[in-house]
Design a protein around this motif. Structure first.
Motif, mmCIF file in Angstrom:
data_model
loop_
_atom_site.group_PDB
_atom_site.id
_atom_site.type_symbol
_atom_site.label_atom_id
_atom_site.label_comp_id
_atom_site.label_asym_id
_atom_site.label_seq_id
_atom_site.Cartn_x
_atom_site.Cartn_y
_atom_site.Cartn_z
ATOM 1 N N ALA B 25 -8.566 7.908 -0.464
ATOM 2 C CA ALA B 25 -7.816 6.836 0.202
ATOM 3 C C ALA B 25 -6.330 6.915 -0.161
ATOM 4 C CB ALA B 25 -8.385 5.477 -0.182
ATOM 5 N N GLN B 26 -6.048 7.053 -1.449
ATOM 6 C CA GLN B 26 -4.644 7.155 -1.869
ATOM 7 C C GLN B 26 -3.992 8.399 -1.291
ATOM 8 O OE1 GLN B 26 -3.595 6.371 -5.999
ATOM 9 N NE2 GLN B 26 -5.662 5.607 -6.350
ATOM 10 N N GLY B 27 -4.778 9.481 -1.248
ATOM 11 C CA GLY B 27 -4.251 10.734 -0.706
ATOM 12 C C GLY B 27 -3.841 10.590 0.743
ATOM 13 N N ILE B 28 -4.652 9.853 1.535
ATOM 14 C CA ILE B 28 -4.297 9.690 2.956
ATOM 15 C C ILE B 28 -3.024 8.844 3.084
ATOM 16 C CG2 ILE B 28 -5.064 8.855 5.203
ATOM 17 C CD1 ILE B 28 -7.963 9.232 4.144
ATOM 18 N N VAL B 127 0.205 -8.909 -4.565
ATOM 19 C CA VAL B 127 -0.285 -9.335 -3.243
ATOM 20 C C VAL B 127 -1.779 -9.025 -3.192
ATOM 21 C CG1 VAL B 127 1.794 -9.269 -1.838
ATOM 22 C CG2 VAL B 127 0.585 -7.160 -2.303
ATOM 23 N N SER B 128 -2.548 -9.837 -3.870
ATOM 24 C CA SER B 128 -3.968 -9.561 -3.982
ATOM 25 C C SER B 128 -4.695 -9.866 -2.674
ATOM 26 C CB SER B 128 -4.567 -10.403 -5.102
ATOM 27 O OG SER B 128 -5.965 -10.355 -5.016
ATOM 28 N N TYR B 129 -5.745 -9.112 -2.403
ATOM 29 C CA TYR B 129 -6.544 -9.346 -1.187
ATOM 30 C C TYR B 129 -7.230 -10.709 -1.244
ATOM 31 C CZ TYR B 129 -10.662 -8.286 -3.999
ATOM 32 O OH TYR B 129 -11.647 -8.325 -4.940
ATOM 33 N N ARG B 130 -7.318 -11.283 -2.474
ATOM 34 C CA ARG B 130 -7.968 -12.594 -2.598
ATOM 35 C C ARG B 130 -7.114 -13.681 -1.961
ATOM 36 N NH1 ARG B 130 -8.491 -10.276 -7.550
ATOM 37 N NH2 ARG B 130 -10.562 -9.500 -8.051
ATOM 38 N N ASN B 131 -5.801 -13.476 -1.998
ATOM 39 C CA ASN B 131 -4.901 -14.530 -1.505
ATOM 40 C C ASN B 131 -4.361 -14.262 -0.100
ATOM 41 O OD1 ASN B 131 -5.248 -15.503 -4.099
ATOM 42 N ND2 ASN B 131 -3.425 -14.421 -4.837
ATOM 43 N N TYR B 132 -4.353 -13.005 0.310
ATOM 44 C CA TYR B 132 -3.760 -12.675 1.608
ATOM 45 C C TYR B 132 -4.734 -11.820 2.393
ATOM 46 C CZ TYR B 132 0.324 -13.819 -1.218
ATOM 47 O OH TYR B 132 1.201 -14.432 -2.052
ATOM 48 N N SER B 133 -4.612 -11.903 3.721
ATOM 49 C CA SER B 133 -5.442 -10.978 4.503
ATOM 50 C C SER B 133 -4.635 -9.705 4.725
ATOM 51 C CB SER B 133 -5.855 -11.628 5.830
ATOM 52 O OG SER B 133 -4.904 -11.390 6.802
ATOM 53 N N LEU B 134 -5.133 -8.602 4.175
ATOM 54 C CA LEU B 134 -4.425 -7.317 4.219
ATOM 55 C C LEU B 134 -5.127 -6.370 5.183
ATOM 56 C CD1 LEU B 134 -4.022 -6.919 0.357
ATOM 57 C CD2 LEU B 134 -2.414 -7.950 1.950
ATOM 58 N N VAL B 135 -4.420 -5.343 5.646
ATOM 59 C CA VAL B 135 -5.103 -4.391 6.537
ATOM 60 C C VAL B 135 -6.010 -3.459 5.731
ATOM 61 C CG1 VAL B 135 -3.354 -4.432 8.344
ATOM 62 C CG2 VAL B 135 -3.226 -2.710 6.561
ATOM 63 N N LEU B 136 -5.676 -3.228 4.487
ATOM 64 C CA LEU B 136 -6.564 -2.445 3.636
ATOM 65 C C LEU B 136 -6.330 -2.836 2.181
ATOM 66 C CD1 LEU B 136 -4.333 -0.362 2.444
ATOM 67 C CD2 LEU B 136 -5.012 1.083 4.307
ATOM 68 N N SER B 137 -7.336 -2.503 1.349
ATOM 69 C CA SER B 137 -7.218 -2.881 -0.048
ATOM 70 C C SER B 137 -8.087 -1.964 -0.885
ATOM 71 C CB SER B 137 -7.661 -4.333 -0.217
ATOM 72 O OG SER B 137 -8.082 -4.539 -1.553
ATOM 73 N N ALA B 144 -10.763 1.098 3.380
ATOM 74 C CA ALA B 144 -9.378 1.573 3.221
ATOM 75 C C ALA B 144 -9.244 2.997 3.753
ATOM 76 C CB ALA B 144 -8.966 1.516 1.757
ATOM 77 N N ILE B 145 -10.276 3.840 3.502
ATOM 78 C CA ILE B 145 -10.227 5.218 4.002
ATOM 79 C C ILE B 145 -10.198 5.221 5.528
ATOM 80 C CG2 ILE B 145 -11.534 7.380 4.198
ATOM 81 C CD1 ILE B 145 -12.413 7.001 1.320
ATOM 82 N N ILE B 146 -11.077 4.387 6.117
ATOM 83 C CA ILE B 146 -11.158 4.366 7.586
ATOM 84 C C ILE B 146 -9.835 3.892 8.194
ATOM 85 C CG2 ILE B 146 -12.273 3.230 9.558
ATOM 86 C CD1 ILE B 146 -14.840 3.202 7.770
ATOM 87 N N ILE B 147 -9.303 2.799 7.630
ATOM 88 C CA ILE B 147 -8.050 2.248 8.183
ATOM 89 C C ILE B 147 -6.902 3.255 8.014
ATOM 90 C CG2 ILE B 147 -6.316 0.415 7.974
ATOM 91 C CD1 ILE B 147 -8.781 -0.864 8.886
ATOM 92 N N SER B 148 -6.795 3.859 6.833
ATOM 93 C CA SER B 148 -5.667 4.780 6.623
ATOM 94 C C SER B 148 -5.836 6.028 7.486
ATOM 95 C CB SER B 148 -5.496 5.140 5.147
ATOM 96 O OG SER B 148 -6.721 5.574 4.610
ATOM 97 N N LEU B 149 -7.092 6.437 7.719
ATOM 98 C CA LEU B 149 -7.324 7.568 8.628
ATOM 99 C C LEU B 149 -6.880 7.208 10.045
ATOM 100 C CD1 LEU B 149 -10.708 9.342 7.803
ATOM 101 C CD2 LEU B 149 -8.397 10.294 7.752
ATOM 102 N N ALA B 150 -7.142 5.958 10.442
ATOM 103 C CA ALA B 150 -6.723 5.526 11.776
ATOM 104 C C ALA B 150 -5.201 5.592 11.884
ATOM 105 C CB ALA B 150 -7.218 4.113 12.055
ATOM 106 N N PHE B 151 -4.510 5.097 10.851
ATOM 107 C CA PHE B 151 -3.048 5.203 10.835
ATOM 108 C C PHE B 151 -2.620 6.666 10.936
ATOM 109 C CE2 PHE B 151 -2.734 0.832 9.267
ATOM 110 C CZ PHE B 151 -1.537 0.429 9.817
ATOM 111 N N ALA B 152 -3.287 7.514 10.149
ATOM 112 C CA ALA B 152 -2.926 8.930 10.133
ATOM 113 C C ALA B 152 -3.094 9.535 11.524
ATOM 114 C CB ALA B 152 -3.764 9.689 9.107
#
Lengths: 266, 325
Positions: B25-28, B127-137, B144-152
């Motif tokens: 995930a970090q790599g993508i 900016v924790s996912y507990r307090n905010y709605s994030l696109v990935l976490s 997170a892998i799927i979302i970052s792959l979509a961005f890629a």
């Protein structure tokens, strides 16, 4: 078509390396003139071409192309009037782009470049036909990177790029000097053909006196940043290398120093 | 001997497998950043060091906007715009003021450190996912892998399209032959500024995603980003050329930049798994990049070396000698 009026250019002004490259240069070319330019090293031949192309601003004087004073325009804005082929075959093309991509970039010279596709399908067909006429077999290598081509082939591509849209003026800056004699004569022949077919106005710098005599309808000789000899018409047709050497001695008042001139007579 | 044995027995293969998805995930995400580096380093031939700053800018903008209640998508868009602006400034420093490429990038990068501190108001903003709605976490790595792959996928497609257009072609020609580009009527200053802006916009977008992934934005999160970006670009290039040889094309090259990012993070994962001290990771990164930068040069050199000629000639002469005798 081209008017150069009293142009001066000095490099490194005020330093020990000061070089007065153009000293009151004036020249007028009519439409369809094909003028060859000879002169020794440092005579100002390439400098004249660079002044026309706007590589740097001139110190004073004017360059007028097709009735428009372009002296104040930067190089990329003057490009729409000009087609240029350089001495170094590496300079005129992008090595890591395809032949077709290079031609497409040249075909958009002076036009707005938007977000439509860089090389359109119908263009490729057109380029193929153009390359076929060259007889170098390049029409089957349209997707090859230009870096894979030989120097002569690259100069041929550059020549096509320079004339793919009819320029007001074609500038050939010793474009055969870096090629072997056989390739050089082939590229020269190609230049002749393209200039004649499109009725182009052209300036060709060369070190070879025979070439300078054999090509074009006009010939100028430069020395110390000025034109010292301007031959055209019937006189040009009858010109020989010996005449040229004699004329140079008459005009400059000194015997030709061939080591310095580096002119080739064969 | 016992120490070595106990060291190896202390390594848990399952721990490596468990951390692998996180590395990917970090790599993508860093691969997206590397695509930005690819634009400047490979296409424009411009060593742009702005990215260390603009990566953190992306994180900072997203973090402060999330804290102030903006929806996450808006924060991503503004992060991208902030990156565009950073690249624009580097471009103007270079083209209008004539500052050499590396220096203009360094100047913007240094300036961005202060700017980023000012944006966030402090050096670290959670900016924790507990307090905010994030696109990935990082809390949901598979997602997170799927979302970052979509961005890629979207960004690779967009880059493939853009650099094939008339305008995109001018950026490629400017990078590779500025003299020819000018002669063909291309305003190379404009091309450079556009490419730098796009590159840093992409880097900031990646910074925004990375801040969300790790759950905080830090003013130092971009430190060494250029080296990681280069690592991804070069690992990808060396690998892509090895696998595809002459069939490599632009889209494969772009995909391999992302793969380079993933491989870099897997390599880092291995280093950490081997229990090397985390303090040494930057050193390790530098070594990886140096090795991969050297590979194409050394490979070429081994093909065309003076020594080889000497060896061949020596061989040829000795056989000739035998024939004569």
């Amino acid at each position: 078509m081209l008017e150069i009026k009293n142009v001066y250019k000095t490099f490194n002004k005020g330093t020990v390396n000061e070089k007065r490259a153009l000293c009151g240069l004036s020249l007028t070319l009519n439409e369809g003139d094909f003028c060859t330019v000879i002169g020794g090293n440092g005579a100002g031949k390439s400098t004249m071409l660079n002044a026309i192309a706007g590589v740097w601003p001139v110190d004073s004087g004017a360059v007028i192309i097709d009735g428009k004073d372009v002296s104040k325009l930067p190089e990329h804005k003057r490009a729409s009037y000009l087609g240029r082929v350089f001495q170094d075959p590496m300079t005129g093309t992008v090595a890591n782009m395809e032949i077709a991509e290079n031609l497409a970039i040249a075909a958009r010279r002076g036009k707005r470049r938007g977000l439509s596709w860089g090389v359109k399908r119908e263009e490729k067909v057109k380029y193929r036909e153009m390359l076929k006429e060259f007889g170098l077999g390049l029409e089957d290598r349209m997707t090859s990177k230009v870096g894979l081509l030989s120097g002569g082939q690259r100069q041929a591509i550059t020549l096509l790029m320079a004339t793919i849209q009819k320029p007001k003026l074609l500038l050939l800056d010793e474009h055969t000097a870096a090629l072997d004699p056989k390739t050089a004569s082939k590229v020269l022949e190609l230049s002749d053909k393209i200039i004649a077919e499109n009725n182009l106005t052209a300036l060709m710098v060369t070190h070879n006196m025979k070439d300078a005599i054999a090509h074009g309808n006009r010939l100028i000789m430069m020395n110390d940043g000025k034109i010292i000899l301007n031959i055209s018409g019937e006189e040009k047709k009858k010109l020989t290398v010996d005449d040229l050497l004699k004329k140079f001695e008459q005009v400059s008042g000194s015997k030709i120093d061939n080591d310095r001139m580096l002119l080739s007579t064969d | 001997m016992d120490a070595i044995l106990s060291y190896f027995s202390s390594l848990n293969p399952m721990a490596f497998v468990a951390q692998l998805p996180g590395n990917i995930a970090q790599g993508i995400i860093w691969g997206l950043m590397a695509l930005g580096v690819f634009i400047t380093f490979k296409l424009l031939n411009f060593a742009d060091l702005t990215v260390d700053g603009s990566f953190a800018t992306g994180g900072a903008v997203t973090a402060i906007m999330l804290v102030n209640g903006f929806p996450v998508w808006i924060t991503i868009i503004f992060a991208l715009l902030a990156g565009l602006l950073a690249g624009l400034i580097t471009g103007l420093l270079h083209t209008l003021l004539g500052i050499p490429d590396i220096l203009s990038g360094i100047l913007t990068q240094i300036a961005l450190y202060s700017v980023n501190l000012n944006i966030m108001g402090k050096s670290n903003l959670p900016v924790s996912y507990r307090n905010y709605s994030l696109v990935l976490s990082g809390s949901n790595i598979n997602m997170a892998i799927i979302i970052s792959l979509a961005f890629a996928a979207i960004i690779v497609a967009a880059m493939y399209w853009y650099f094939g257009t008339e305008q995109g072609s001018t950026i490629r020609s400017t990078g590779s032959n500025p003299a020819m580009s000018k002669a063909q009527g291309i305003n190379i200053s404009f091309s450079k500024v556009v490419a730098l802006a796009l590159s840093n916009g992409l880097v900031a977008l990646s910074g925004s995603l990375f801040a969300q992934y790790q759950g905080f934005s830090d003013v130092n999160m971009g430190r060494g980003a250029i080296v990681i970006g280069l690592a991804a670009v070069i690992i990808g290039q060396v690998l892509g050329e090895a696998l595809f040889r002459r069939h490599i094309n632009f889209i494969i090259t772009l995909i391999f930049v992302i793969i380079g990012g993933i491989l870099y993070y897997i390599a880092m994962g291995i280093v950490l798994w081997l229990k090397m001290p985390t303090d040494d990771t930057k050193l390790f990164t530098a070594v990886i990049v140096a090795v991969f930068l050297a590979v194409p040069y050394l490979r070429n050199k081994s093909k065309n070396s003076f020594k080889k000629v000497a060896k061949q000639n020596a061989k040829g002469m000795s056989t000739e000698g035998e024939n004569n005798a």
